[in-house]
Design an enzyme around this catalytic site. Structure first.
Site, PDB file in Angstrom:
ATOM      1  N   GLU A 228       0.818  -1.219   0.000  1.00  0.00           N
ATOM      2  CA  GLU A 228       0.000   0.000   0.000  1.00  0.00           C
ATOM      3  C   GLU A 228       0.850   1.265   0.000  1.00  0.00           C
ATOM      4  O   GLU A 228       0.469   2.282  -0.601  1.00  0.00           O
ATOM      5  CB  GLU A 228      -0.931   0.007   1.218  1.00  0.00           C
TER       6      GLU A 228
ATOM      7  N   LYS B  38       3.860   1.765  -1.374  1.00  0.00           N
ATOM      8  CA  LYS B  38       4.368   1.981  -2.738  1.00  0.00           C
ATOM      9  C   LYS B  38       3.290   2.633  -3.602  1.00  0.00           C
ATOM     10  O   LYS B  38       3.551   3.632  -4.297  1.00  0.00           O
ATOM     11  CB  LYS B  38       4.786   0.639  -3.343  1.00  0.00           C
TER      12      LYS B  38
ATOM     13  N   SER C  25      17.904  -3.750 -19.415  1.00  0.00           N
ATOM     14  CA  SER C  25      16.443  -3.694 -19.395  1.00  0.00           C
ATOM     15  C   SER C  25      15.942  -2.366 -19.956  1.00  0.00           C
ATOM     16  O   SER C  25      16.592  -1.333 -19.836  1.00  0.00           O
ATOM     17  CB  SER C  25      15.922  -3.868 -17.968  1.00  0.00           C
TER      18      SER C  25
ATOM     19  N   GLU D 138      14.632  -7.144 -22.359  1.00  0.00           N
ATOM     20  CA  GLU D 138      14.196  -8.009 -21.265  1.00  0.00           C
ATOM     21  C   GLU D 138      12.709  -7.884 -20.924  1.00  0.00           C
ATOM     22  O   GLU D 138      12.328  -7.922 -19.749  1.00  0.00           O
ATOM     23  CB  GLU D 138      15.045  -7.747 -20.011  1.00  0.00           C
TER      24      GLU D 138
ATOM     25  N   ASP E 102      25.944  -9.646 -15.321  1.00  0.00           N
ATOM     26  CA  ASP E 102      25.866  -8.565 -14.337  1.00  0.00           C
ATOM     27  C   ASP E 102      26.271  -9.052 -12.943  1.00  0.00           C
ATOM     28  O   ASP E 102      25.794 -10.096 -12.486  1.00  0.00           O
ATOM     29  CB  ASP E 102      24.442  -8.023 -14.254  1.00  0.00           C
TER      30      ASP E 102
ATOM     31  N   CYS F  76      26.567  -1.484  -9.891  1.00  0.00           N
ATOM     32  CA  CYS F  76      25.947  -0.187  -9.644  1.00  0.00           C
ATOM     33  C   CYS F  76      25.722   0.044  -8.164  1.00  0.00           C
ATOM     34  O   CYS F  76      25.640  -0.898  -7.379  1.00  0.00           O
ATOM     35  CB  CYS F  76      24.612  -0.075 -10.386  1.00  0.00           C
TER      36      CYS F  76
ATOM     37  N   HIS G 134      17.969   6.272 -11.783  1.00  0.00           N
ATOM     38  CA  HIS G 134      17.128   6.204 -10.600  1.00  0.00           C
ATOM     39  C   HIS G 134      16.449   7.538 -10.302  1.00  0.00           C
ATOM     40  O   HIS G 134      15.892   7.728  -9.226  1.00  0.00           O
ATOM     41  CB  HIS G 134      17.944   5.737  -9.392  1.00  0.00           C
TER      42      HIS G 134
ATOM     43  N   CYS H 131      22.485   2.166 -15.062  1.00  0.00           N
ATOM     44  CA  CYS H 131      21.857   0.896 -14.705  1.00  0.00           C
ATOM     45  C   CYS H 131      20.758   0.627 -15.725  1.00  0.00           C
ATOM     46  O   CYS H 131      20.593   1.367 -16.696  1.00  0.00           O
ATOM     47  CB  CYS H 131      21.301   0.980 -13.273  1.00  0.00           C
TER      48      CYS H 131
END
Length: 772
Positions: free
Chosen positions: A25, A27, A448, A499, A614, A658, A709, A741
């Site tokens: 919840e 998030k 990705s 991916e 990775d 990373c 990010h 990343c």
């Protein structure tokens, strides 16, 4: 044996609890707030409800003293920066205008302002926001969050203990702010910071706190005499305050070592120590200092980082030893339960025989309460629980899930030559350049591409039977074709398939390897609103069939440019799983490496010329004390080489790391013998490029120029500037251009714009180099 462990003082507690809620919840509320769909008041109400539910669950499980202040919208170290007023100058205006928006700006950045650097929380997969400090930093107390959450718990009738990041750890985690000399030591600000902590402690005492926990996990690392002196000064001052609660100084993740006698002498009322993996060392050190007479010892005997059930009899034996070493012994997990999933109850897909071996946060609170009862009332009071626990442990030890003779035999047959490439790097590099024909400053991505709602829906529909496998495969092919087309149009040199079929970079492979178990609801916070479901590595590992070859081959069929095969390395497969604890990690790593080696060989046979393995967890898994580094790095680098060394000289092996501090493992990075490494560098201003240069790193490297990010789009000018900084350390013929990343968490509009700017920056700098 009724009262062999008995003590009336035993109480149960935890240092922290998962924040997300049963259905994540938090998030959903935070991301809804970012998108304007959730108001600030609604977000705060959700957070308050989650805190209330957590305390109710803890109390219901028998936890006597609940933590407060451990809850966070994003990160508890960022919360500490707010608490002490350490807001970077570039964010002050935003924080002043709206504290909540300013808080998230510090975490994520805006289009115009960069966020704080992010890195790993010690040797876990949790990420914290790095404080930025300088000689001009002015601290100011803001205890509102801590006081509010304490009062919430007290109003609900709980015995509550606020938890703060300790002042020494906070400063040791900090870095010099941008523009401050690199050799500035944030610990020199201790005398300036302590009065702020004193004010916060006084505020908490006035709000009803009887105890406050100060977390000092940095003290389980090797510390210099000057740093230990700072510890002594800090706790002499805080302990000598008149207006304060009782102080519990907590350590976890390893042994306290040289800091233990310092804290044992300090005028604080309690210490918390890790008695799981560090049990023997902490026991010996505690005995050596004469124990903690008259003080509270909180014994972390339940593993807060892994998901295997506790061994009650072993823990009770440890606790029995501790009874003579402290004035009062209480029971806890070894660290915050933030690092494990919430509850095993929803995991209906796991065999019940296996599920009985597992303990998530809720189950661990029951274990803690059970041990506290046994310690206080004697083992007869928990005889039924001990018998059931003994049976569960035996079930796991005797299960065929854990042991495969063929895997064990293959691992035992490994030789030194299995972990070495057939030619030295210089010869391989020449062969690869001739084979691939890449330009100067080649561009690529980490692997990705955005995981859209449509892709997630397709996977959910496949699981639910609403979409058949053929329809799902067609959806994935369509996405791969779009990703390849975009990269070609943008001008990227080495492509990836994006991916789209992968739910997670570890889970995807775990679901296809024997020995792994996948959870359905085992979410753990990685950073901010990013949650992962670490799989459970329960037994010997093998690969029944190829895992990535078909999708990589299909992507390569769509383009003449090289497409990277993408795999997750053996150390990261361990680090981002809940790994078995019944054999050495190095042995498990070799098993995973052999399974991945088969995949690498099949990719090469299928025509893949560039293969990326990775290893972002190589640094995070490094033992916290230097005496553990050599043995760990030996098996960790061997496992990588075992995965990659069977290929031809002209097949180019990449790796990626990373969000960690790389300076102290550059030799290990060299020992991997990868042909190309890509590393996070945008937030740290190309620091790693200079660390590689200082080491004399001889291979190709791509320090990131795009911080993925953050939602902000780096300009061409910004990316080109970072590239020029990289060229100060790495020659152009060995420098790659890439993001920090993978792009899984980003949206397509910002991804397109950012990668277009990245390619334009590479072309700009190429032109500059050719004009010289």
């Amino acid at each position: 044996m009724t009262n062999e462990y008995a003590t009336a003082a035993a109480r149960s507690t935890v240092y922290g609890y998962p924040r997300q809620g049963r259905n994540r919840e938090l998030k959903k509320a935070v991301e809804g707030y970012w998108k304007g769909r959730v108001t600030a008041d609604a977000l705060r109400a959700t957070a308050a409800g989650l805190r209330r539910d957590n305390w109710r669950q803890l109390s219901g499980a028998g936890i006597d003293e609940v933590p407060t202040g451990d809850f966070s919208y994003y990160d508890h170290v960022l919360d500490t920066s707010v608490m002490v007023g350490a807001v970077p100058d570039r964010h002050r205006e935003a924080v002043a205008a709206d504290p909540l928006d300013g808080y998230f700006a510090m975490a994520r950045g805006t289009q115009d302002v960069a966020p704080l650097e992010m890195t790993k929380w010690f040797d876990t997969n949790y990420h914290y926001l790095v404080p930025e400090l300088g000689p001009d930093t002015v601290f100011a107390a803001d205890s509102a969050k801590q006081v509010t959450e304490l009062k919430e718990a007290l109003t609900l009738g709980h015995t509550a203990r606020p938890v703060l990041v300790g002042p020494v750890t906070y400063l040791l985690l900090a870095k010099p702010a941008p523009g401050v000399a690199a050799d500035f030591e944030p610990l020199t600000l201790l005398d300036r910071l302590l009065p702020v902590y004193a004010e916060v402690l006084a505020d908490l005492r006035a709000a009803g706190a009887e105890w406050v926990q100060l977390d000092e996990p940095a003290l389980v690392q090797d510390r210099t005499p000057a740093e230990l002196d700072a510890v002594a000064r800090a706790y002499l001052e805080l302990g000598g305050l008149n207006d304060r609660p009782e102080l519990l100084v907590a350590s976890y993740f390893d042994r306290l070592g040289d800091a233990l006698p310092v804290l044992a002498k300090a005028p604080v009322e309690g210490l918390a120590l890790d008695f799981t993996d560090a049990a023997a060392a902490n026991l010996a050190d505690l005995a050596a200092v004469g124990g903690l007479p008259g003080k509270r010892l909180v014994a972390g005997v339940v593993n807060g980082r892994n998901i295997w059930i506790n061994d009650y009899e072993k823990s009770l034996a440890t606790l029995a030893t501790l009874l003579g070493l402290a004035g009062r012994v209480d029971i806890a997990a070894s660290c915050s339960l933030l690092h494990v999933p919430l509850d095993t109850a929803p995991e209906t897909d796991i065999d019940p025989e296996i599920l009985r071996w597992l303990a998530f946060a809720r189950q661990k609170t029951v274990e803690i309460a059970t041990l506290a009862k046994g310690l206080a009332e004697g083992t007869d009071a928990i005889a039924t629980e001990i018998a059931a626990n003994r049976a569960d442990l035996a079930s796991r030890a005797d299960s065929p899930v854990t042991y495969d003779p063929a895997v064990q035999a293959r691992a035992a047959a490994i030789t030194d030559t299995d972990g070495r490439r057939s030619q030295p790097y210089g010869e391989r590099a020449a062969a690869q350049r001739a084979h691939l024909g890449l330009p100067l400053l080649p561009t690529t991505t980490i692997g990705s591409f955005p995981q859209t709602d449509e892709l997630r829906t397709a996977r959910a529909d496949l699981r639910a039977g609403r979409l058949d496998p053929a329809g799902y495969d067609e959806r994935i092919r369509t996405e791969i074709a779009e990703v390849i087309s975009f990269q070609e149009k943008t001008g990227i040199d080495v492509l990836v398939h994006g991916e789209p079929e992968r739910n997670d970079m570890v889970q995807y492979f775990a679901e296809q390897l024997t020995g792994y178990l996948a959870t359905r609801h085992g979410w753990v916070q990685s950073y901010g609103t990013r949650y992962v479901r670490p799989p459970v590595l329960a037994g010997d590992i093998s690969r029944p069939r190829p895992m990535t070859v078909d999708w990589t081959t299909y992507a390569q069929s769509l383009t003449d440019r090289p497409v990277k095969g993408m795999l997750t390395g053996p150390v990261t497969m361990l680090a981002w799983s809940f790994v078995r604890d019944d054999q050495p990690l190095g042995d498990t790593a070799r098993q995973v490496a052999l399974a991945l080696r088969d995949e690498v060989d099949d990719l090469e046979t299928a025509g893949t010329s560039v293969i990326q393995v990775d290893e972002p967890a190589l640094r995070e898994t490094l033992p916290l004390r230097a005496d553990g580094h050599p043995s760990y790095l030996a098996w960790a680098t061997e496992a990588f080489r075992l995965t990659t060394s069977g290929v031809r000289p002209d097949t180019q092996i990449h790796t990626h790391m990373c969000y960690a501090e790389f300076g102290d493992i550059v030799q290990a990075i060299d020992d991997l013998d990868a042909d190309v490494i890509s590393l996070e560098a945008a937030r740290s201003h190309m620091q790693v490029a200079h660390e590689l240069a200082d080491h004399g790193y001889p291979r190709e490297a791509g320090p990131g120029v795009y911080d993925i990010h953050s939602p902000r789009v780096p300009s061409v000018r910004e990316a080109a500037s970072l590239l020029r900084t990289g060229l100060e350390a790495i020659p152009a013929e060995r420098l790659w251009v890439n993001p920090d990343c993978g792009l899984k968490t980003r949206g397509w509009p910002e991804t397109r714009a950012s990668l277009e700017n990245l390619v334009a920056a590479a072309r700009t700098v190429r032109d500059e180099l050719s004009a010289r």
